[in-house]
Scaffold this active site. Structure first.
Site, mmCIF file in Angstrom:
data_model
loop_
_atom_site.group_PDB
_atom_site.id
_atom_site.type_symbol
_atom_site.label_atom_id
_atom_site.label_comp_id
_atom_site.label_asym_id
_atom_site.label_seq_id
_atom_site.Cartn_x
_atom_site.Cartn_y
_atom_site.Cartn_z
ATOM 1 N N HIS A 108 0.815 -1.216 0.000
ATOM 2 C CA HIS A 108 0.000 0.000 0.000
ATOM 3 C C HIS A 108 0.848 1.267 0.000
ATOM 4 C CE1 HIS A 108 -3.418 2.468 0.300
ATOM 5 N NE2 HIS A 108 -4.250 1.525 0.696
ATOM 6 N N ASP A 153 -1.907 2.461 -4.556
ATOM 7 C CA ASP A 153 -3.126 2.842 -3.859
ATOM 8 C C ASP A 153 -4.183 1.761 -4.031
ATOM 9 O OD1 ASP A 153 -2.162 5.289 -2.952
ATOM 10 O OD2 ASP A 153 -2.582 6.212 -4.894
#
Ligand SMILES: Cc1ncc(C[n+]2csc(CCOP(=O)(O)OP(=O)(O)O)c2C)c(N)n1
Ligand SMILES: [Mg+2]
Lengths: 320, 530, 322
Positions: free
Chosen positions: B373, B377
């Protein structure tokens, strides 16, 4: 052999049919419902009808870019003609030809033509075939004053003359080839005079008098069938509308047009039918009403007919 | 009937014209053929005759307007037209005029197209070579036979040769993006929350019925029977293609940099006796399916024989881990760092599903995407996964294939189509259940007053309802859906179905009901009840 | 200055008539009528009937007399109303105009410009819609010009009129209303120089006349899909600018040729042959031609629309090369 009452009424009906057909086409064209170019025959009806009323089964006609009248006079179906002008599959040429190439070979109608003057040698050829086959048939070629300046005119007349072909050259002298008036495009008054150069008879008649045209054609056809060779008939007439639809007619005056409209061949013939007691007002009105109905149906027919399928694009190029 | 006057086409090339004047006023009578308006074309001013006889009711376009041909310009009233019909004609004509003048917009819409599909190369076999590619290969002295083609029909084109040369030179082309700005903030926060990669896993269920069909068709294409494409082969191919559209998912990262490699090198996790190794397929996006298949097999064999070269495991950009073959349904794979994402592949299961209003047996596979992450995204990862799903669910265009008709997919409840088949299936089922769980059958038959064994008296609908109850009891999703579908087809109401499902509770099936409650509800909705 | 194609041609005629009083115009209805498509409008008013001559319907005499006058020192600009009618004056153009200089051992010049109109799109059917340019490229001694924009039309017409050879200048009826920027003042565009109408790296599309515009639309659409199309407009077919063609194909490696004439023995075959002979090694894919099917031009609107190469067909052909 003058035509009988029935034949005369039929001639009147055909002239009206041409007029109604052409005016309807003009209207539809200006409303954007007809593609391409259309050249209309309004005002010249007496020529086609006067000539074609003399023809039989074996006879051929060759026509011009202004050919709707010739087809109708030869007995073509107004439905199929209208459908062709709309570009629909039920038209005489499956929508592939359009106004300028309408043909009904089964009726001896060798087609309208996009090339000015192209019909003359074609008609000579059809006459040659009839003579060769000894079937007694003749051929007629309609062409304009403008076309009389094409090489094909001279070559075809000479050939027909020396071969004594059963062909009748019918010049529709409407005094203009597009914007060129006859006096600007040739130095003679009577195109019939050109017959002398080829040693064939040439006659000049009032092309707005259907009976005069009829008689001249009858005489020429008699000669042709008797093996005496071609005749040149000049019919002096006038087109009421522009050269093609959309022509603003800058080359001629409104007075001239109005003068000729007074000599309308249909009104003239109608009047003389009444005067000679061949028909009553009621009879003529009834014909007029029938003709209107017939054209309305033709438009309906054309509208309903589908466009040709795209697969038609490459068919009919060759015989199978 | 009111008549609409259209802008006339005057002259051969006229597209538009300007109305220079109206020769009649609203309310005037006009005859057909009488001059009505004047129109200026490119060349001349023309008096246009009225195409109709009547009263000029409304001028829609005043003098001075420039208009394309064939748009409405006026309305002419016919005898006997009433005010209302005339006004209707006017507003209709105005609408047509507006639309004609607005125009254009539709064109734009038409141009929007779906993403183009450029079919994959399946068999590189007999290769065609473009003159341009041949010339380059000659010049560089490489054997064109070693290069797979990506041009139409598998032709080797210049680009293939260039890529091959790049590969030979070992030249890894990449882009370096700084981790700064928002990315740096995200990176810091994400790494603070977890030591290394900030793992997130998302899952998607993919309908692979079509993919299965494509695989069958492709395998049938190779008459030698030498080649059998595996799902892994197909997944590598599609994933490579999807990665070319989402380069960020194909990235590698270090503490403060993201590398965007110019190639897609997909690792395939190979389970070994005492561990795991991930060799990768270089330039997977440029290989034919056949080459991928060969490569996957070769790498797996060499991995098992401990014969991998160091470069086989270096420079991977993405990894696929297929635990499906071991029966796992979904899982959360760990990213193969410094890569930034990994795809977990679950096992293929059949489930009933509604397709075009028919109940079909479909094949489903769960894909799990773990991603870092810090780099990727969530929305991007989700987009990537759904693009992959989209491609896998409609793989036909990528291979220029058509769906095969497969009647086997059609579900008929109770194991057959005719009443006799259905009856026999029930009896068989009950008999089998009698052997394993006689008390359940006895219970059911008590509840239904023995009708189960009374063939003549009970309606087919009742039998279906009992079958619904039974299938809820034994927790068979497939049976539940099929029997609910059939029962509703026979006219069962949602209440009846729910009641039947509740019967299962009496027989210790409380847990079963909880497990399947949503499924029952979904089926009722899907098949038209509420 | 913004002008239509038709106005640009008119301006070229006007300027050349002003500049050189041996230039005169002849043709059917070119005077007071202004030409069937209005291209010569206003010229008779400005230069009088001595220099703007309405002729009878006598194509043979129009072209034949122009050839004679050109040999005798004038610079005629003859108009043949539709290209289809070239069929009735082929001797005058082919056997006389084209060969005269050669036959006479280089002792004569025939500075004749013949303007005519090609193309479908108006529902004018089989005898008023043809694109016959390939015929004239098979005539040693004749130059063949096919402009696609107002600016090209003007510059090329001026060059054609000033050229000492017979030139056939082929206009497209669907382009007359197309507008474009035209440079102010006098200028010429050399015959034999192609123009790159759009640059691109992935595929070369050679298109002529109206098809240039369709190719540009196709290029725009494909740009949205990541294919960069280079559109080359040869502008003159004879002399033909091989260098520009070959350079472009060397860059892109792919070639699509688009013309409205039927595909069989169309000029596209010549272009493909040039590339096969001199640029074979540049090709990364087979050469594609997009052209009309081997049939006369049909009248019916849906058939006519399907007959002429469309943007869709061009796009399809380009995509098939990737
Ligand atoms: C060979 C050829 N040249 C020119 C034309 C263009 N054109 C079509 S009709 C026409 C005028 C024909 O005049 P005319 O023969 O008098 O027939 P009209 O139109 O008066 O009936 C011209 C020049 C043509 N169709 N064919
Ligand atoms: Mg005339």
């Amino acid at each position: 052999m003058a035509p009988n009452k029935e034949e005369m009424l039929d001639m009147y009906r055909k002239m009206l049919l041409i007029r109604e057909f052409e005016e309807t086409v003009a209207n539809l064209f200006s409303q954007g419902q007809i593609p391409g170019f259309v050249h209309l025959y309004v005002g010249e009806e007496a020529v086609a009808v006067g000539v074609c009323s003399n023809l039989g089964d074996k006879d051929y006609i060759a026509s011009t870019h202004r050919g709707h009248g010739h087809g109708i006079a030869r007995g073509a179906s107004v439905e199929k003609m209208m459908a062709e002008i709309f570009g629909k599959i039920d038209g005489y040429c499956k929508g592939k030809g359009g106004s300028m190439h309408i043909a009904a070979v089964e009726l001896g109608f060798l087609g309208a033509n996009g090339i000015v003057g192209a019909g003359l040698p074609l008609a000579a050829g059809a006459a040659f075939a009839n003579k060769y086959l000894k079937n007694g048939g003749v051929a007629v070629c309609f062409f304009g004053d403008g076309a009389s300046n094409r090489a094909t005119f001279h070559e075809a007349l000479n050939l027909a003359s020396i071969w004594k072909l059963p062909v009748i050259f019918v010049c529709e002298n409407n005094m203009y080839g597009i914007s060129m008036s006859q006096e600007r495009h040739q130095n003679i008054n009577d195109i019939a005079d050109r017959a002398v150069a080829y040693g064939i008879p040439g006659v000049s008649v009032d092309g707005n008098d259907v009976m005069a045209v009829y008689e001249a054609a009858a005489e020429a056809i008699k000669r042709a069938r008797a093996g005496e060779g071609p005749t040149l008939i000049e019919c002096k007439t006038y087109r009421f509308r522009g050269h093609f639809e959309g022509d603003a007619c800058v080359y001629r005056s409104e007075e001239e047009v109005n003068e000729w409209k007074k000599k309308c061949p249909i009104q003239r013939f109608g009047t003389s039918l009444l005067e000679m007691n061949i028909a009553s007002r009621e009879e003529l009105d009834a014909i007029s009403a029938e003709v209107k109905e017939q054209i309305k149906n033709a438009v309906e027919f054309a509208r309903k007919s589908p466009y040709p399928d795209v697969s038609e694009l490459t068919t009919d190029v060759y015989c199978d | 009937m009111a008549n609409i006057v259209l802008m006339p086409k005057l002259g051969l090339t006229m597209k538009k014209g300007r109305i220079t004047g109206w020769l009649k006023n609203e309310g005037d009578r006009v005859e057909q053929g009488e001059p009505l308006l004047e129109v200026m074309t490119e060349k001349v001013n023309v008096r246009v005759e009225s195409p109709f006889t009547g009263v000029l009711y409304k001028i829609l376009c005043p003098a001075g307007s420039t208009l394309p041909v064939s748009v409405p310009v006026a309305v002419i009233a016919d005898e006997g037209d009433d005010e209302a019909s005339l006004e209707a004609a006017v507003s209709e004509a105005l609408a047509a005029l507006q639309e004609a003048l607005a125009g254009g917009g539709k064109e734009e819409e038409r141009k929007k197209e779906a993403r183009p599909v450029k079919p994959f190369v399946v068999f590189a076999g007999e290769r065609k070579v473009s003159p341009r590619a041949a010339r380059l290969a000659r010049k560089e002295g490489v054997d064109i036979g070693l290069i797979s083609g990506s041009g139409p029909g598998g032709r080797v084109v210049e680009e293939d040769v260039r890529n091959y040369l790049e590969q030979l030179k070992g030249g890894q082309s990449y882009q370096v993006l700084p981790i700064d700005g928002m990315r740096a903030v995200i990176a810091e926060r994400m790494s603070a929350s977890r030591k290394q990669a900030a793992h997130v896993t998302i899952m998607e269920e993919v309908d692979v019925t079509a993919l299965r069909d494509v695989r069958e068709q492709l395998n049938a294409q190779d008459s030698s029977g030498r080649i059998k494409f595996s799902y892994t082969d197909l997944l590598v191919k599609f994933t490579a293609e999807a990665l070319t559209e989402f380069p960020m998912v194909n990235s590698r990262s270090s503490e403060n940099e993201i590398f965007l490699p110019g190639s897609v090198n997909i690792g395939v996790a190979v389970a070994l006796e005492n561990g795991l190794v991930v060799p990768n397929i270089k330039n997977a996006h440029q290989l034919s399916l056949e080459q991928i298949s060969t490569k996957v097999k070769d790498l797996a064999t060499r991995a098992r024989n401990n014969e991998l070269d160091p470069e086989d495991v270096e420079n991977g950009t993405f990894t696929i881990s297929n635990l499906g073959m071991f029966g796992a349904e979904g899982f959360t794979p760990i990213i193969n760092r410094p890569e930034t994402a990994i795809l977990g592949v679950g096992t293929i299961r059949t489930k009933p599903a509604l397709v075009d209003g028919r109940l079909e047996k479909r094949y489903f596979m769960t894909l799990s995407l773990s991603f870092d992450h810090r780099i990727i995204d969530g929305s991007l990862a989700a987009e990537f996964l759904s693009r992959l799903k989209e491609m896998l669910e409609d793989p036909y265009p990528w291979f220029g294939l058509q769906p095969q008709k497969n009647e086997d997919l059609l579900i008929s409840a109770g194991g057959g189509k005719s009443p006799r088949q259905i009856r026999r299936a029930y009896k068989d089922g009950i008999n089998r259940l009698m052997e394993t769980a006689p008390d359940v059958v006895m219970g059911f038959s008590a509840l239904t007053e023995g009708i189960f064994f009374d063939d003549g008296a009970v309606s087919r609908l009742n039998k279906e309802l009992i079958a619904v109850a039974l299938s809820v009891y034994i927790k068979c999703e497939y049976c539940i859906t099929a029997h609910i579908y059939k029962a509703m087809e026979l006219g069962a109401t949602p209440e009846q179905i729910l009641e039947a499902a509740n019967v299962a509770v009496f027989f210790g099936g409380g847990a079963a009901l909880a497990y399947t409650a949503t499924l029952v509800q979904d089926c009722i909705e899907a098949f038209g009840g509420n | 200055m913004e002008m239509t194609y038709s106005q640009a041609i008119n301006a070229a005629l006007r300027e050349e008539m002003k500049r050189d009083d041996t230039v005169y115009i002849l043709g059917e209805d070119v005077g007071i009528f202004g030409g069937c498509f209005g291209v010569t409008a206003g010229l008779i008013q400005e230069f009088g009937p001595e220099r703007v001559l309405d002729t009878p319907i006598s194509e043979t005499a129009i072209v034949g007399s122009a050839v004679g006058a050109a040999a005798a020192g004038l610079r005629p600009v003859a108009e043949i109303m539709f290209m289809d009618f070239m069929t009735v004056c082929m001797d005058e153009f082919f056997n006389q105009a084209a060969k005269m200089r050669y036959m006479f051992g280089g002792k004569v010049k025939v500075p004749l410009t013949l303007r005519t109109v090609c193309g479908a799109g108006l529902g004018a059917a089989a005898q008023h819609s043809q694109s016959l340019e390939a015929w004239f490229t098979h005539m040693p001694g004749v130059k063949v010009v096919m402009p696609s924009t107002p600016a090209d039309a003007k510059g090329l017409l001026v060059s054609s009129i000033r050229d000492d050879n017979p030139v056939i200048f082929i206009e497209h009826k669907m382009l007359y209303g197309v507008t474009g920027e035209v440079p102010e003042g006098e200028y010429t565009i050399p015959l034999g120089k192609a123009d790159i109408k759009r640059e691109g790296r992935d595929v070369t599309v050679v298109a002529t006349s109206l098809m240039v515009h369709r190719a540009l639309v196709a290029a725009e659409t494909l740009a949205g899909e990541g294919i960069e199309v280079e559109v080359v407009d040869p502008r003159t077919l004879v002399p033909f600018d091989k260098e520009t063609l070959l350079q472009s194909v060397e860059k892109t490696g792919r070639l699509v040729i688009v013309h409205e004439a039927v595909k069989n023995s169309g000029f596209g075959a010549e272009i493909a042959a040039i590339v096969a002979e001199e640029g074979f090694d540049f090709l990364d894919a087979p050469v594609k031609r997009v052209a009309a099917p081997f049939a006369p031009v049909p009248f019916s609107p849906p058939l006519e629309a399907a007959y002429v190469p469309s943007e869709e067909k061009i796009i399809e052909a380009i995509k098939s090369l990737f």
